[in-house]
Design an enzyme around this catalytic site. Structure first.
Site, PDB file in Angstrom:
ATOM      1  CE  LYS A  12      -4.025  -2.698   2.237  1.00 50.64           C
ATOM      2  NZ  LYS A  12      -4.583  -2.702   3.827  1.00 50.64           N
TER       3      LYS A  12
ATOM      4  CD  GLN B  51      -3.219  -4.492   6.488  1.00 50.12           C
ATOM      5  OE1 GLN B  51      -3.886  -3.196   6.468  1.00 50.12           O
ATOM      6  NE2 GLN B  51      -3.761  -5.450   5.599  1.00 50.12           N
TER       7      GLN B  51
ATOM      8  CG  ASP C  88      -9.204  -0.148   5.256  1.00 49.24           C
ATOM      9  OD1 ASP C  88      -8.807  -0.078   4.715  1.00 49.24           O
ATOM     10  OD2 ASP C  88      -8.042   0.024   6.512  1.00 49.24           O
TER      11      ASP C  88
HETATM   12  N1  GUN Z   1      -6.591  -6.635   6.853  1.00 52.68           N
HETATM   13  C1  GUN Z   1      -7.275  -7.518   5.717  1.00 52.68           C
HETATM   14  N2  GUN Z   1      -7.608  -6.870   4.765  1.00 52.68           N
HETATM   15  C2  GUN Z   1      -7.527  -5.001   5.137  1.00 52.68           C
HETATM   16  C3  GUN Z   1      -7.980  -3.865   4.683  1.00 52.68           C
HETATM   17  O1  GUN Z   1      -8.596  -4.405   3.449  1.00 52.68           O
HETATM   18  N3  GUN Z   1      -7.539  -3.200   5.248  1.00 52.68           N
HETATM   19  C4  GUN Z   1      -7.526  -3.309   6.589  1.00 52.68           C
HETATM   20  N4  GUN Z   1      -7.327  -1.682   7.548  1.00 52.68           N
HETATM   21  N5  GUN Z   1      -6.754  -4.030   7.583  1.00 52.68           N
HETATM   22  C5  GUN Z   1      -7.331  -5.411   6.668  1.00 52.68           C
END
Ligand code: GUN
Length: 294
Positions: free
Chosen positions: A52, A96, A119
């Site tokens: 990311k 995350q 998110d």
């Molecule tokens: N863990 C698994 N998928 C995601 C996501 O799309 N965003 C975040 N912040 N954590 C995750």
């Protein structure tokens, strides 16, 4: 059978965002700034957050990666989120998941200001999504919709079977596919770990979205001819023949299912890159919304 090439489509979207970001610079405007918070040393989370942050750099966004010890207290993490909420330069915040057991996901998600919740996990954004109001849409289901849109797949009237009911994928996916949009306008069934006769439901699916996190769970006998298959799973399975020591497996048994499908996403290079592209779109939107309000 056609592969839905998430790698290609995500690059297309990132190229567009790169141009739009360069235009912001030309106009002397602020570029999007994503703050990513990574707690602990989970290998998969490290990879995702790394991808990311790298993508931000590629397309000209600013990014800040905040790495925190596994042992950080919930209170300290909430304090850091508050600082990011109050930082006028930060447009988007992501923490995350999964978080260590001593930290409440719910408290952390609720602490992120909805206008920076790229998110789309905050209840305010979930509520807005359910009501069809403008909202940040969680990146994985958002990316899947962008992929269907790119390939001009007309899903109107189809029966979509979503396997998995998580807040991150299954639930928002079911809302998007049932919305009065294109793609969308599906009749949706959500299946989960307690569903009886899951195979029978899957066999009825014109579209199957597999998001349960069990490698190669969806086998050839569970899929009808011509179905559209979206594989969200990406599990590390031990594989001594590889340098990394693991192979990435989707929730779909690709070799069995692909020949029966009309369209299918591969793993890797299917849904994964689309998740990142959608996150970047959300971050760009957060930046524009915030700047137009200031
Ligand atoms: N863990 C698994 N998928 C995601 C996501 O799309 N965003 C975040 N912040 N954590 C995750």
């Amino acid at each position: 059978m056609q592969i839905l090439d998430g790698q290609f489509v995500s690059q297309f979207i990132k190229d567009e965002l790169k141009l739009e970001t360069a235009q912001l610079v030309v106009e002397g405007k602020k570029v999007p700034h994503l703050a990513a918070v990574l707690v602990g040393n989970n290998g998969a989370s490290e990879t995702y957050v790394g991808a990311k942050v790298k993508t931000c750099t590629e397309i000209g966004f600013k990014s800040t990666l905040i790495r925190l010890e596994e042992s950080i207290s919930e209170y300290k993490l909430l304090t850091i989120i508050e600082q990011l909420n109050n930082d006028a330069d930060v447009d988007g915040i992501l923490v995350q998941l999964p978080l260590p057991k001593h930290i409440s996901d719910e408290k952390v998600i609720n602490a992120i200001h909805p206008s920076k919740d790229v998110d789309g996990f905050h209840p305010e954004n979930t509520g807005r999504l359910v009501q069809g109001l403008p909202a940040f849409v969680p990146a994985t289901p958002h990316g899947i919709m962008l992929l269907l849109e790119h390939y001009k797949i007309d899903t109107k009237g189809m029966h979509a079977v979503v396997v998995g009911r998580s807040n991150i994928v299954g639930r928002p996916m079911s809302i998007l596919l049932s919305s009065n949009t294109n793609p969308g306008n599906c009749t949706v069934t959500i299946c989960h770990s307690q569903t009886k006769n899951l195979n029978d439901f899957c066999r009825q699916g014109d579209i199957i979205v597999a998001a349960l996190g069990k490698p190669e769970f969806v086998t050839g006998d569970m899929v009808k001819d011509g179905a559209i298959i979206i594989d969200v799973g990406i599990t590390r399975v031990a594989d001594a023949s590889r340098k990394s020591g693991f192979a990435l497996k989707g929730d779909v048994h690709f070799a069995e299912v692909a020949p029966k499908s009309s369209y299918i996403t591969p793993v890797p290079k299917g849904v994964g890159p689309m998740t990142i592209a959608a996150l970047m779109k959300n971050t760009f939107k957060a930046c524009l919304d915030r700047n137009s309000n200031s």
